[in-house]
Design an enzyme around this catalytic site. Structure first.
Site, PDB file in Angstrom:
ATOM      1  N   LYS A   1      11.576  44.867 -26.836  1.00  0.00           N
ATOM      2  CA  LYS A   1      12.014  46.201 -27.218  1.00  0.00           C
ATOM      3  C   LYS A   1      12.929  45.995 -28.404  1.00  0.00           C
ATOM      4  O   LYS A   1      14.003  45.392 -28.286  1.00  0.00           O
ATOM      5  CB  LYS A   1      12.748  46.913 -26.093  1.00  0.00           C
TER       6      LYS A   1
ATOM      7  N   TYR B   1      15.177  42.548 -24.884  1.00  0.00           N
ATOM      8  CA  TYR B   1      15.660  43.844 -25.382  1.00  0.00           C
ATOM      9  C   TYR B   1      16.654  43.551 -26.505  1.00  0.00           C
ATOM     10  O   TYR B   1      17.789  43.168 -26.254  1.00  0.00           O
ATOM     11  CB  TYR B   1      16.310  44.587 -24.201  1.00  0.00           C
TER      12      TYR B   1
HETATM   13  C1  LIG Z   1      21.379  51.950 -30.385  1.00  0.00           C
HETATM   14  C2  LIG Z   1      20.588  52.787 -29.423  1.00  0.00           C
HETATM   15  O1  LIG Z   1      21.127  53.363 -28.502  1.00  0.00           O
HETATM   16  N1  LIG Z   1      19.286  52.828 -29.615  1.00  0.00           N
HETATM   17  C3  LIG Z   1      18.384  53.605 -28.811  1.00  0.00           C
HETATM   18  C4  LIG Z   1      17.330  52.761 -28.214  1.00  0.00           C
HETATM   19  O2  LIG Z   1      17.465  51.621 -27.958  1.00  0.00           O
HETATM   20  C5  LIG Z   1      17.686  54.666 -29.666  1.00  0.00           C
HETATM   21  O3  LIG Z   1      16.785  55.377 -28.858  1.00  0.00           O
HETATM   22  C6  LIG Z   1      18.704  55.605 -30.312  1.00  0.00           C
HETATM   23  O4  LIG Z   1      19.465  56.221 -29.306  1.00  0.00           O
HETATM   24  C7  LIG Z   1      18.030  56.678 -31.163  1.00  0.00           C
HETATM   25  O5  LIG Z   1      17.214  56.080 -32.113  1.00  0.00           O
HETATM   26  C8  LIG Z   1      19.047  57.604 -31.835  1.00  0.00           C
HETATM   27  O6  LIG Z   1      19.759  56.928 -32.820  1.00  0.00           O
HETATM   28  C1  LIG Z   2      16.781  53.887 -25.089  1.00  0.00           C
HETATM   29  C2  LIG Z   2      16.459  52.907 -24.073  1.00  0.00           C
HETATM   30  O1  LIG Z   2      15.453  52.276 -24.072  1.00  0.00           O
HETATM   31  C3  LIG Z   2      17.445  52.631 -23.085  1.00  0.00           C
HETATM   32  O2  LIG Z   2      18.124  53.554 -22.660  1.00  0.00           O
HETATM   33  O3  LIG Z   2      17.565  51.467 -22.722  1.00  0.00           O
END
Ligand SMILES: CC(=O)N[C@H](C=O)[C@@H](O)[C@H](O)[C@H](O)CO
Ligand SMILES: CC(=O)C(=O)O
EC number: 4.1.3.3
Length: 270
Positions: free
Chosen positions: A134, A104
């Site tokens: 991810k 991740y």
């Molecule tokens: C840095 C962060 O939290 N990234 C999320 C997933 O990993 C995203 O889903 C963001 O929340 C999303 O792209 C909004 O900026």
């Molecule tokens: C956004 C996502 O994948 C998480 O909450 O870990």
């Protein structure tokens, strides 16, 4: 292309790193149990700063039948190069030798910026269960190189910067996992359908509109607490308060975000 996924269990949105081990195990069990016959995958995030804790969570995820485990880079004492990061990941992955393993990658939160392209070079030799990434970073050159160099592997590249998913699809991302799919999942699935058709003009419309919402809330200050507030007003299911150091989204944020979301005119006429 597979699909959009809500989030990793005990990942970012679930504040996994703010929970204790017992809470994390309980949540993982509940997701696996409730997701049986409903969800294609339940990937449990088992990363932690303490290697033995992470290993314990990996064993637990295997025991309860999770379909995958994911690990972020340790972020207080950080790995400074590929070898150190792989060594950590390997020691966690090997505790669940029959469970697909995902890295991740989320440098905005971990501060660990080791390029994934470099990390993946030869990774199967050290982590035979390695299954994918991810990828929650804006560096699309890195993602493109990962995809290009690993064409023969069956790795899954799941993109996690929701506001630019379409760009990642264009270079071959397999799917998406992100916080906004908790409330914009249906619209994003319509974007995926348009992309697959292909109707790029329509796909762009969806990306521009989800982007307009995110651009608006990011300017107001947008993190996990605010995500939970949006999930709550969209679904009607109370997400509860976040845990310190996060604090609840303000009433002002909620009003503005709701008005913005309601004002969007989607191509499907909603
Ligand atoms: C840095 C962060 O939290 N990234 C999320 C997933 O990993 C995203 O889903 C963001 O929340 C999303 O792209 C909004 O900026
Ligand atoms: C956004 C996502 O994948 C998480 O909450 O870990």
């Amino acid at each position: 292309m597979c699909c959009v996924g809500l989030e990793t269990v005990n990942g970012t949105t679930g504040e996994g790193l703010s929970l204790n081990i017992q809470e994390r195990k309980q949540l993982a069990e509940e997701w696996v149990y409730q997701g049986k016959d409903k969800l294609d995958h339940v990937i449990v995030h088992v990363g932690a700063l303490s290697l033995p804790e992470s290993q314990e969570l990996a064993r637990h995820a295997a025991d309860i039948g999770a379909s995958g485990i994911a690990v972020i880079a340790p972020f207080f004492f950080k790995p400074t190069n590929k070898g150190e990061l792989i060594a950590f990941l390997q020691k966690v992955a090997s505790e669940a030798p029959a469970v697909p393993f995902y890295y991740y990658h989320i440098p905005p939160l971990t501060g660990v910026k080791i390029r994934v392209e470099e990390l993946l070079d030869g990774i199967k030799e050290q982590i035979p269960t390695f299954q994918g990434v991810k990828f929650s970073d804006t560096d699309l050159l890195d993602l493109a190189q990962c995809i290009n160099k690993n064409e023969r592997e069956q790795f899954a590249f799941l993109y996690g910067v929701d506001e630019q998913l379409l760009s990642a699809l264009a270079i071959g991302a397999d799917g998406a996992v992100g916080s906004t799919y908790n409330y914009l999942g249906q619209k994003t699935n319509l974007m995926l359908q348009a992309f697959a058709k292909p109707d790029l003009a329509l796909a762009r419309k969806y990306q521009f509109l989800t982007g307009a919402f995110l651009n608006f809330v990011i300017k107001l200050g947008f993190g996990v607490a605010q995500t939970k507030a949006v999930m709550t007003f969209v679904s009607g299911i109370p997400m509860g308060p976040p845990r310190l150091p996060l604090v609840d989204a303000s009433e002002e944020f909620i009003l503005k975000a709701k008005a913005k979301l309601d004002s969007i005119v989607w191509p499907d006429g909603d």
